[in-house]
Design a protein around this motif. Structure first.
Motif, short mmCIF file in Angstrom:
data_model
loop_
_atom_site.label_atom_id
_atom_site.label_comp_id
_atom_site.label_asym_id
_atom_site.label_seq_id
_atom_site.Cartn_x
_atom_site.Cartn_y
_atom_site.Cartn_z
N GLU A 181 0.74 -1.29 -0.15
CA GLU A 181 -0.29 -0.10 0.06
C GLU A 181 0.65 1.30 -0.11
OE1 GLU A 181 0.18 -1.23 4.46
OE2 GLU A 181 0.06 -2.36 2.39
N VAL A 182 2.27 1.23 0.03
CA VAL A 182 3.00 2.42 0.23
C VAL A 182 3.33 2.94 -1.09
CG1 VAL A 182 5.46 2.89 1.01
CG2 VAL A 182 4.01 1.82 2.43
N VAL A 183 3.15 4.19 -1.30
CA VAL A 183 3.67 4.73 -2.75
C VAL A 183 4.80 5.73 -2.43
CG1 VAL A 183 3.00 6.51 -4.70
CG2 VAL A 183 1.30 4.93 -3.33
N SER B 284 5.39 17.70 1.04
CA SER B 284 5.70 17.19 2.37
C SER B 284 5.11 15.71 2.31
CB SER B 284 5.41 18.20 3.39
OG SER B 284 3.84 18.43 3.37
N PHE B 285 5.52 15.07 3.69
CA PHE B 285 5.06 13.81 3.68
C PHE B 285 4.46 13.66 5.20
CE2 PHE B 285 7.84 13.75 0.26
CZ PHE B 285 7.37 12.71 -0.83
N SER B 286 3.40 12.86 5.05
CA SER B 286 3.27 12.59 6.76
C SER B 286 3.96 11.21 7.26
CB SER B 286 1.52 12.00 6.73
OG SER B 286 0.73 12.90 6.17
N PRO C 298 -0.79 7.24 1.78
CA PRO C 298 0.24 6.15 1.21
C PRO C 298 1.44 6.49 0.82
CG PRO C 298 -1.18 6.63 -0.57
CD PRO C 298 -1.85 7.30 0.57
N HIS C 299 1.66 7.94 0.64
CA HIS C 299 2.74 8.41 0.40
C HIS C 299 4.06 8.45 1.42
CE1 HIS C 299 1.08 9.71 -3.55
NE2 HIS C 299 -0.02 9.96 -2.78
N ALA D 137 5.75 -1.10 10.70
CA ALA D 137 5.67 0.20 11.25
C ALA D 137 5.27 1.10 9.93
CB ALA D 137 6.95 0.72 11.64
N LEU D 138 5.79 0.95 8.86
CA LEU D 138 5.25 1.98 7.67
C LEU D 138 3.86 1.54 7.41
CD1 LEU D 138 8.30 1.09 5.11
CD2 LEU D 138 7.64 3.42 6.34
N SER D 139 3.19 0.31 7.44
CA SER D 139 1.92 0.01 7.04
C SER D 139 0.97 0.76 8.45
CB SER D 139 1.63 -1.48 7.49
OG SER D 139 2.26 -2.11 6.23
N ARG D 140 1.50 0.65 9.52
CA ARG D 140 0.54 1.37 10.49
C ARG D 140 0.50 2.90 10.27
NH1 ARG D 140 3.11 -1.98 15.49
NH2 ARG D 140 1.68 -4.11 15.46
#
Length: 428
Positions: A21-23, A279-281, A412-413, A401-404
């Motif tokens: 799910e990560v972009v 920017s990114f979350s 997803p970015h 951790a990335l999924s969460r």
């Protein structure tokens, strides 16, 4: 298809599988061109200096020389330039026993035997030239040069360097999260300064200044103090280097310490400042791998450098091996005080001090990230009590951790920065 990114982590790197799910947005430095013949480049630099005479001319008529090198935390390619420099000094008439290589330990730990071999990078130099560690706590080995005019910092510098007739500092020029850029004047202070000097310009009033940040020199209080301290020492020259992520030499120059450093900064800025569109979350970064990620103390740099692209309330995930554990006992104590007093109480305690306690400034810098983001750490080098003392969430699986994080933020970015603090991402 599974996407795997290799993060700088220890000597071998860390492969991270990115969840489906990560972009990802991969952020890397501009590709510099490694020097085809580093030895020839060093020769040209010493013969074509910046705002100075050639090294051969500078060495003529001098009776002693001190060359300052960075400690084990900096992968400076000393093995490429130390022997050529020393051979020029010998040819100019400086006796071998009057040449000293001084390791700029600041308030870091002393160098071990293996450290010195790695730092010097040349068996001939190590076997034939005196190599010593600086000791910031040994007052008898320091020269009191008074105080800076602007901010009143007490200045004490290693006597071997001050008394040498030819003084040269060497190092890497790369983004530095407090001093703007590493190298040059910074190798003098804090590198070979006394502990009171270091503890003064690492005190709360300096660290809390918003101009004390990466890639900024104008108005940066640490940079300005370092320049003044270098001027108080007197005539100083510098070898400045830039390397790529594979530790290959991209750039080298030599010259007057201030002018040559600024010349190297201009080149480093082209390579290290990386524009990004948004920017990114969620940001995944590293502590730059070996040798910078040997301790948790040095890992804090990775928590500060990417803040310009991290949205408030976001998640910052840092990977760092911490092969030597936490860092100094003083730093561990500062982290424990953070845990017991909380952020506001800890900062209030710092604000009331004239001198910073040793290494507590790194805890203050860590809070720059913690006040705006959820900081998470993946490491294999810290035990249970040390993990608790980090003050951040220690994770066991980066992919999870990335999924969460992307689920929590509904975004997803993810920015992925394999090299960590060796580059500075900027919006624009």
């Amino acid at each position: 298809m599974e996407t795997v990114v290799t993060m700088a982590y220890g000597r071998r790197g860390l492969d991270v599988s990115l969840p489906a799910e990560v972009v990802p947005t991969l952020i890397t430095k501009a590709a510099g061109t490694p020097l085809v013949d580093p030895a020839a480049a060093v020769g040209r630099a010493l013969a074509e200096p910046v705002d100075a005479a050639t090294l051969a001319a500078l060495a003529a008529g001098r009776r002693s020389a001190c060359i300052v090198v960075c400690d084990i935390t900096r992968p400076v390619p000393n093995g490429v330039f130390l022997r050529p420099m020393i051979e020029i000094m010998l040819a100019a008439g400086i006796a071998l026993e009057q040449i000293t290589i001084l390791v700029a330990t600041g308030l870091h730990r002393p160098s071990g035997r293996d450290d010195l071999a790695e730092i010097v990078g040349d068996p001939w130099v190590l076997a034939n030239v005196r190599v010593l560690d600086h000791d910031a706590r040994a007052s008898s080995e320091l020269v009191d040069l008074g105080r800076t005019r602007t901010r009143g910092t007490p200045v004490a510098i290693n006597r071997l360097f001050v008394d040498a007739e030819l003084r040269i500092v060497t190092g890497l020029v790369e983004p530095h999260f407090m001093a703007g850029w590493s190298g040059g004047r910074k190798v003098i202070a804090p590198g070979i300064a006394g502990q009171e000097t270091i503890r003064t310009f690492h005190s709360y009033r300096f660290m809390a200044d918003p101009a004390a940040t990466q890639c900024r020199l104008v108005g940066n209080p640490l940079h300005e103090e370092q320049l003044e301290i270098a001027a108080m020492v007197g005539e100083v020259y510098a070898v400045n280097t830039i390397i790529d992520e594979d530790r290959r030499l991209l750039f080298v120059n030599f010259g007057e310490v201030r002018a040559s450093h600024l010349d190297a900064v201009r080149r480093a800025e082209e390579l290290s400042k990386v524009p990004v569109e948004q920017s990114f979350s969620t940001v995944l970064t590293s502590a730059a791998g070996y040798p910078l990620d040997k301790t948790y103390y040095q890992t804090v740099k990775a928590m500060v450098t990417p803040l310009g692209i991290l949205r408030p309330g976001g998640t910052l995930i840092v990977v760092s091996e911490c092969s030597e554990g936490f860092g100094s006992a003083e730093y561990a104590d500062a982290q424990r005080r953070l845990g017991s007093r909380g952020i506001d109480g800890f900062l209030a305690e710092l604000a009331g001090k004239r001198l910073a306690d040793i290494d507590e400034w790194q805890t203050q810098m860590q809070l720059r990230s913690q006040v705006i983001a959820d900081v998470q750490l993946f490491t294999g080098g810290l035990d249970g009590p040390e993990r608790a003392a980090t003050g951040v969430e220690v994770i066991d699986d980066v992919s999870v951790a990335l999924s969460r994080a992307v689920a929590r933020h509904g975004d997803p970015h993810v920015a992925v920065i394999p090299e960590g603090p060796y580059l500075v991402p900027v919006i624009g």
